[in-house]
Write an enzyme that holds these catalytic residues in place. Structure first.
Site, short mmCIF file in Angstrom:
data_model
loop_
_atom_site.label_atom_id
_atom_site.label_comp_id
_atom_site.label_asym_id
_atom_site.label_seq_id
_atom_site.Cartn_x
_atom_site.Cartn_y
_atom_site.Cartn_z
N ASP A 1 -1.86 8.22 43.08
CA ASP A 1 -2.69 7.46 43.84
C ASP A 1 -3.11 7.89 45.26
O ASP A 1 -2.24 8.74 45.91
CB ASP A 1 -1.91 6.31 44.03
CG ASP A 1 -2.27 5.15 45.04
OD1 ASP A 1 -3.00 4.55 44.62
OD2 ASP A 1 -1.94 5.08 46.17
N THR B 1 -9.07 4.82 46.06
CA THR B 1 -8.83 5.63 47.23
C THR B 1 -9.13 7.08 46.90
O THR B 1 -9.89 7.59 47.99
CB THR B 1 -7.11 5.37 47.64
OG1 THR B 1 -6.49 5.56 46.22
CG2 THR B 1 -6.78 4.05 47.90
N ASP C 1 -2.36 -1.83 42.25
CA ASP C 1 -3.71 -1.43 42.05
C ASP C 1 -4.30 -2.51 41.00
O ASP C 1 -5.35 -3.07 41.23
CB ASP C 1 -3.96 -0.06 41.30
CG ASP C 1 -3.91 1.10 42.47
OD1 ASP C 1 -3.28 0.61 43.48
OD2 ASP C 1 -4.21 2.13 42.00
N1 ADP Z 1 -11.67 5.43 30.22
C1 ADP Z 1 -12.38 6.09 31.42
N2 ADP Z 1 -13.35 6.88 31.09
C2 ADP Z 1 -13.92 7.52 32.16
N3 ADP Z 1 -13.70 7.19 33.39
C3 ADP Z 1 -12.82 6.30 33.54
C4 ADP Z 1 -12.12 5.69 32.56
N4 ADP Z 1 -11.03 4.90 33.33
C5 ADP Z 1 -11.14 5.04 34.50
N5 ADP Z 1 -12.49 5.88 34.77
C6 ADP Z 1 -12.70 6.33 36.21
O1 ADP Z 1 -11.66 6.81 36.81
C7 ADP Z 1 -12.11 6.63 38.35
C8 ADP Z 1 -10.83 6.30 39.15
O2 ADP Z 1 -9.79 7.30 38.87
P1 ADP Z 1 -8.50 7.23 39.73
O3 ADP Z 1 -7.62 8.19 39.87
O4 ADP Z 1 -7.87 5.77 39.47
O5 ADP Z 1 -9.23 7.06 41.33
P2 ADP Z 1 -9.04 5.86 42.49
O6 ADP Z 1 -7.93 6.47 43.37
O7 ADP Z 1 -10.48 6.59 43.26
O8 ADP Z 1 -9.24 4.74 41.91
C9 ADP Z 1 -13.10 5.65 38.44
O9 ADP Z 1 -14.43 6.12 38.68
C10 ADP Z 1 -13.08 4.90 37.09
O10 ADP Z 1 -14.57 4.49 36.64
MG MG Z 2 -8.03 4.10 40.57
#
Ligand code: ADP
Ligand code: MG
Length: 552
Positions: A70, A103, A399
């Site tokens: 996170d 985030t 989240d």
């Molecule tokens: N199955 C998936 N394939 C590709 N991208 C994904 C998938 N699931 C989530 N994402 C992407 O991962 C990103 C979020 O990653 P995350 O590590 O949760 O960061 P944040 O803190 O920004 O939410 C977003 O751009 C989301 O669209």
């Molecule tokens: Mg996320």
């Protein structure tokens, strides 16, 4: 006349303007250091972006370990010092507070925006031009996102579930997200309130409690409240069905005078009479409560031994020193009114629950007030093998709850996987063509910064970022709005078909907070820093949350 640091010189005489020890950097140098610091922070979280992103292990000065993915938590634990780096932390915190997800993305985007800005400044584009261009690009991006978003029904379970699943895809708990997403959706829909056709969700109405032990799959949604408290007296019942509940926010004790009072007692009879009078008053209180038919008493303050004993004799279960915030939730869950004056208590003040029971969780005793009818506050009790998993699971559930809330409140969604960023970049480039002069360059810079999101997703999945970007751009050129990086197959895919959806409000907030922070940092051309105080001062008084009613 050379002006250096905190002093200027006039006819060979230095004029001191600032305190000795004050540090000062200005102009290009100040800008450069600020941008560097912000970029370093963004770089640090970049590798954790997306489902294939890595987790970070953070060890604090006490040796406590946090394992997380996170963005907000990582930055919080990193305890950065540089003022510009701190602004990146603020970006993550704002994002977390406003929408709860995105985030990492917001911080990465902010870092990329600054990086592109620096390239432009090096090419002699003035920072104000970059700032103006960025502002226009931000407004335009929000329009583009809004135009591409799909409206959904605010309480359509299937879609909400997909949203929750996407937010947990990048977490340690991803394997169990099927199960956890259902809990998150149920919890949010349970506490959502409809007002004039719009839904409002107060996330505080969902109490998330954690306790290590059992497994993640034992995580449960309780239609009521779980309290980390035991029943006060061993003689009281430990389980009551169809319970009528009284919530007291005053003490079941005799009031102590604010000043030291003295009573002169001259003989044993007087002493006895005095104690009897006290006991009598307490018994009256208990009697008043019992008369209403209450079988459970939950008290925000203390309960006197005599009162405990009396309650036990009447088979009434009691819990004491419950936090004020939990009392409010209990009222919302059971429908009880908070009672301040025990003399005025009546049956209509009582709440209801199907079952109130003390249970053992690990070594601790907890009390569950559950099976409430249509509760307006609920609890998710997070379980898991070890503390660190439970901690990260709690953050992930937070989240998930937040993204579901986002969509319930603003029912518009976009696909994920970098699709909206790539689409916005594409449209921004077209828009840039209509602008004149150097502003164009800034808007194109903004577009390229947006593309850093799909690129980072690809990089973290071990894909070639350049190939991915080329492919992605050409698909968007062909009008495939939802083309994004499928990190599992390594190909560009329609993310909507893969059920990867995110709330529009998360993407909007990312654009807003990332560009605002970048602009703010770009506007600084003078950093004047007072010298550090020798002795660290402790936290200001009252900084910690004081849970009223906690054991003192
Ligand atoms: N199955 C998936 N394939 C590709 N991208 C994904 C998938 N699931 C989530 N994402 C992407 O991962 C990103 C979020 O990653 P995350 O590590 O949760 O960061 P944040 O803190 O920004 O939410 C977003 O751009 C989301 O669209
Ligand atoms: Mg996320």
């Amino acid at each position: 006349m050379a002006i250096e640091g905190s002093q200027a010189e006039l006819a060979g005489q230095p004029i001191l303007i600032l305190k000795e020890g004050t540090g000062r950097t200005r102009g290009r140098e100040a800008q450069h250091t600020n941008i560097m610091a912000a970029k370093i922070v963004a770089e640090a979280v970049k590798s954790s972006l997306g489902p294939k992103g890595m987790d970070k292990m953070l060890v604090d000065s006490f040796g406590d370990v946090t394992i997380t993915n996170d963005g907000a938590t990582i930055l919080d634990e990193m305890d950065v010092q540089h003022p510009a780096a701190k602004m990146m932390v603020e970006v993550a915190k704002t994002q977390d507070k406003e929408v709860g997800d995105g985030t990492t993305t917001a911080v990465v985007l902010s870092g990329e925006l600054l990086s592109k800005a620096e390239e432009l400044i090096e090419k002699e584009v003035h920072p104000t031009v970059v700032i103006d261009g960025y502002r226009k690009a931000m407004e335009k991006s929000l329009e583009i996102l809004d135009a591409m978003a799909i409206p959904v029904k605010p309480n359509e379970r299937q879609m909400l579930r997909k949203i929750a699943m996407t937010s947990m895809a990048s977490k340690l708990v991803a394997e169990n997200r099927d199960y956890l997403a259902d809990l998150a959706v149920d919890a949010v829909l349970q506490v959502a309130q409809e007002e004039a056709g719009k839904f409002k969700v107060d996330i505080d109405d969902i109490k998330v409690e954690k306790k290590s032990g059992e497994s993640l799959m034992s995580t449960k949604l309780i239609q009521g409240i779980a309290l980390d408290k035991e029943v006060v007296h061993s003689g009281m019942p430990k389980q009551i069905e169809n319970a009528k509940i009284a919530l007291l926010d005053s003490a079941l004790e005799l009031e102590k005078t604010e000043f030291d009072a003295k009573i002169n007692i001259e003989n044993p009879e007087q002493m006895k009479a005095f104690l009897e009078e006290e006991e009598h008053m307490l018994m009256n209180m208990v009697e008043n409560i019992a008369k209403t038919g209450a079988k459970v008493v939950i008290c925000q303050k203390g309960i006197d031994d005599v009162a405990q004993h009396q309650l036990a004799r009447k088979d009434i279960m009691a819990i004491r020193r419950v936090k004020a915030s939990d009392m409010e939730k209990l009222a919302k869950a059971t429908g009880a009114k908070l009672i301040t004056n025990i003399d005025d208590i009546s049956a209509s003040d009582l709440g209801q629950a199907k079952l109130v029971e003390e249970r053992k969780l690990g070594d601790d005793k907890w009390t569950f007030i559950e099976g409430c009818k249509n509760p307006r506050a609920v609890t998710i009790l997070v379980r898991g093998g070890i503390d660190r998993i439970v901690d990260e699971a709690e953050r992930s559930i937070h989240d998930a709850l937040m993204v579901v809330k986002d969509v319930v409140e603003e029912p518009k969604i976009v696909a994920g996987g970098g699709a909206p960023e790539a689409e916005a970049a594409n449209e921004l480039r077209k828009y840039a063509g209509k602008l004149s002069g150097r502003e164009q360059l800034a808007v194109i810079g903004f577009a390229e910064a947006l593309e850093a999101i799909p690129t980072a997703l690809a990089e973290n999945a071990g894909l070639d970022p350049i190939d991915t970007l080329v492919d992605l751009r050409s698909r968007h050129d062909k009008g495939e709005k939802w083309a994004g990086v499928d990190v599992f197959s390594g190909k560009i895919h329609d993310m909507g078909k893969l059920d990867v959806y995110e709330p529009l409000s998360v993407k909007n907030q990312i654009i807003k907070s990332a560009s605002e922070a970048a602009v703010m940092i770009l506007k600084i051309d003078d950093v004047i820093a007072a010298s550090k105080l020798k002795e660290e001062r402790g936290p200001p008084k009252g900084a910690e949350e004081t849970g009223a009613g906690e054991e003192i």
